[in-house]
Design an enzyme around this catalytic site. Structure first.
Site, PDB file in Angstrom:
ATOM      1  N   ASP A 178       0.784  -1.242   0.000  1.00  0.00           N
ATOM      2  CA  ASP A 178       0.000   0.000   0.000  1.00  0.00           C
ATOM      3  C   ASP A 178       0.811   1.285   0.000  1.00  0.00           C
ATOM      4  O   ASP A 178       0.489   2.230  -0.704  1.00  0.00           O
ATOM      5  CB  ASP A 178      -0.911   0.048   1.231  1.00  0.00           C
ATOM      6  CG  ASP A 178      -1.913  -1.079   1.240  1.00  0.00           C
ATOM      7  OD1 ASP A 178      -1.773  -2.017   0.441  1.00  0.00           O
ATOM      8  OD2 ASP A 178      -2.834  -1.019   2.054  1.00  0.00           O
ATOM      9  N   GLU A 391       3.957  -7.906  11.720  1.00  0.00           N
ATOM     10  CA  GLU A 391       3.526  -7.579  10.364  1.00  0.00           C
ATOM     11  C   GLU A 391       4.733  -7.431   9.430  1.00  0.00           C
ATOM     12  O   GLU A 391       4.730  -7.888   8.298  1.00  0.00           O
ATOM     13  CB  GLU A 391       2.705  -6.296  10.410  1.00  0.00           C
ATOM     14  CG  GLU A 391       1.925  -6.015   9.149  1.00  0.00           C
ATOM     15  CD  GLU A 391       0.950  -4.861   9.334  1.00  0.00           C
ATOM     16  OE1 GLU A 391       1.013  -4.201  10.393  1.00  0.00           O
ATOM     17  OE2 GLU A 391       0.138  -4.625   8.425  1.00  0.00           O
TER      18      GLU A 391
END
Ligand code: GLC
Length: 422
Positions: A178, A391
């Protein structure tokens, strides 16, 4: 979950399964508790790949992927977020921003986003089959085949915005990366009303323009201000198209159209995105030229077994060079280290991701580079052993970043613990 380093492989595998079980809703696996409270396309697909590495989770691997495919739009688009009912948790942008219920192509009764993510589903379906080629898996392949074929048609018919045989992404959220610096320029060039210039606003503004155009393919082609041919997205598409040639036999379908399509996509990738000395770079269709920042997504075409040897060799040299793995202590920085935009701690602007490392590893295995794959695997397992299923990770010192108990990191750990070349 409280994290304690799991030193041996068995304990690490059990810790990964515990995270995935905790994030399982009974229907889908959430990417992470709290931060991502819905089903994400890429995450679910990678979770399915990881679960398939465990015999005791094979049924759930199939359910995860089939469940995602159930949210497919009538035109073949596979949404990037599926909002599962009963979870009104304030996630933004939620169903009231996307308004899929107003779009006749959206699946009835399921709210989704209007964008997609890298099309890895056929590639993962093929892995699921290879992990367990039994009658149940064959039935699963036959069940999902029409949806995989529809997705391929959608990408071919509605996303070749450059007319050169590749599929364009129409929003950074479609990339799976992203906040990559690769999107800085196309985002800065948007005809965005300057008031309220927060970074997220450009993302939301871009998504709502597409929504207000009724999610129409014609609008994307003629008017939408963001259109990029990305090597990760197209590398995934190529690997999946190749996988379709294999799955066709299991599904009792014709492999020929996919063989031809794989050839076309491969040629287009090399012709349009390959740069000697730089590797694969994204192509900005609106500004008309390459985006000159290399990212880990540029290695995704390695997933294609048909990639020419000279391209494979050059890509692996680049991967191991100081621009990527040769400088950091851990593989693989998400952005080339020498880029001005490189930032070791900011989301997709430098940190290492288990998912990206996993893709690189599969690419190395695809081309018989076992020592490289083993090195990336060992270092990736070291990251999760030290810092947990975070993450992403600082590629220099390996410290954990972003959310905890991240499903993708857990699932792909399971896969890395039981390697398989496809
Ligand atoms: C972020 C990532 C994307 C992922 C999503 C859910 O948006 O960039 O790849 O699918 O989080 O984990």
């Amino acid at each position: 979950m409280d994290y304690r380093p799991a030193l041996d492989d068995g304990a690490l595998g059990r810790a990964a399964v515990a995270v995935l079980d905790a994030n399982w809703t009974g229907q889908v696996t959430l990417p992470a508790p709290g931060l991502y409270p819905h089903q994400w396309n890429l995450d679910s697909t990678l979770v399915a790949a990881g679960l398939a590495a465990r015999h005791d989770r094979a049924v759930r691997a199939r359910a995860e992927l089939a469940g995602l495919l159930d949210a497919q739009w009538r035109d073949g688009m596979l949404p990037h977020i599926v909002f599962r009912s009963g979870r009104s948790d304030g996630y933004f942008p939620g169903p009231s921003v996307w308004r899929s219920d107003e779009c006749p192509d959206a699946p009835p009764g399921i709210a989704t986003s209007g964008l997609t993510q890298p099309p890895l589903q056929p590639y993962v379906a093929w892995r699921i089959w290879r992990r367990r080629p039994c009658a149940e898996t064959a039935a699963f392949v036959r069940r999902v085949w029409p949806r995989l074929a529809a997705q391929h048609r959608y990408l071919t018919d509605s996303r070749d915005l450059g007319g050169g045989g590749l599929a364009a992404i129409v929003h950074p959220w479609e990339s799976g990366m992203d906040d990559s610096p690769a999107w800085d320029r196309p985002l800065a060039a948007l005809p965005f009303p300057e008031a309220g210039n927060a970074h997220l606003d450009r993302y939301v503004w871009l998504a709502t323009r597409y929504r207000d155009a009724g999610y129409r393919a014609g609008y994307l082609r003629d008017e939408h201000p963001f259109a990029v041919e990305d090597p990760l997205f197209n590398g995934a598409w190529l690997a999946s198209t190749w996988a379709m040639t294999r799955l066709a036999e299991v599904a009792g379908a014709d492999a020929k159209p996919y063989e031809e399509a794989a050839e076309r996509i491969r040629e287009a990738l090399i012709e349009r995105l390959w740069h000697d000395g730089r590797g694969f770079l994204a192509l900005d269709l609106r500004a008309g030229g390459p985006i000159p920042v290399g990212t880990v997504g540029g290695f995704a075409p390695l997933l294609d077994p048909g990639l020419p040897t000279d391209v494979v060799d050059a890509l692996i040299d680049l991967l191991e060079s100081p621009r990527f793995m040769g400088t950091t202590g851990y593989p693989v920085p998400s952005c080339e280290v020498r880029a001005a935009e490189f930032d070791r701690t900011r989301y997709w602007r430098g940190p290492s991701w288990v998912s990206a490392n996993w893709l690189v590893c599969q690419g190395a295995l695809t081309h018989g580079r076992a020592p490289l794959a083993a090195g990336v695997t060992a270092a990736t397992l070291r990251l999760v052993r030290q810092a947990g299923f975070r993450e992403c990770f600082d590629p220099f010192d390996g410290s954990g970043l972003g959310c905890r108990d991240f499903s993708c990191s857990a699932a792909l750990t399971l896969d890395l613990l039981t390697p398989m070349a496809v």
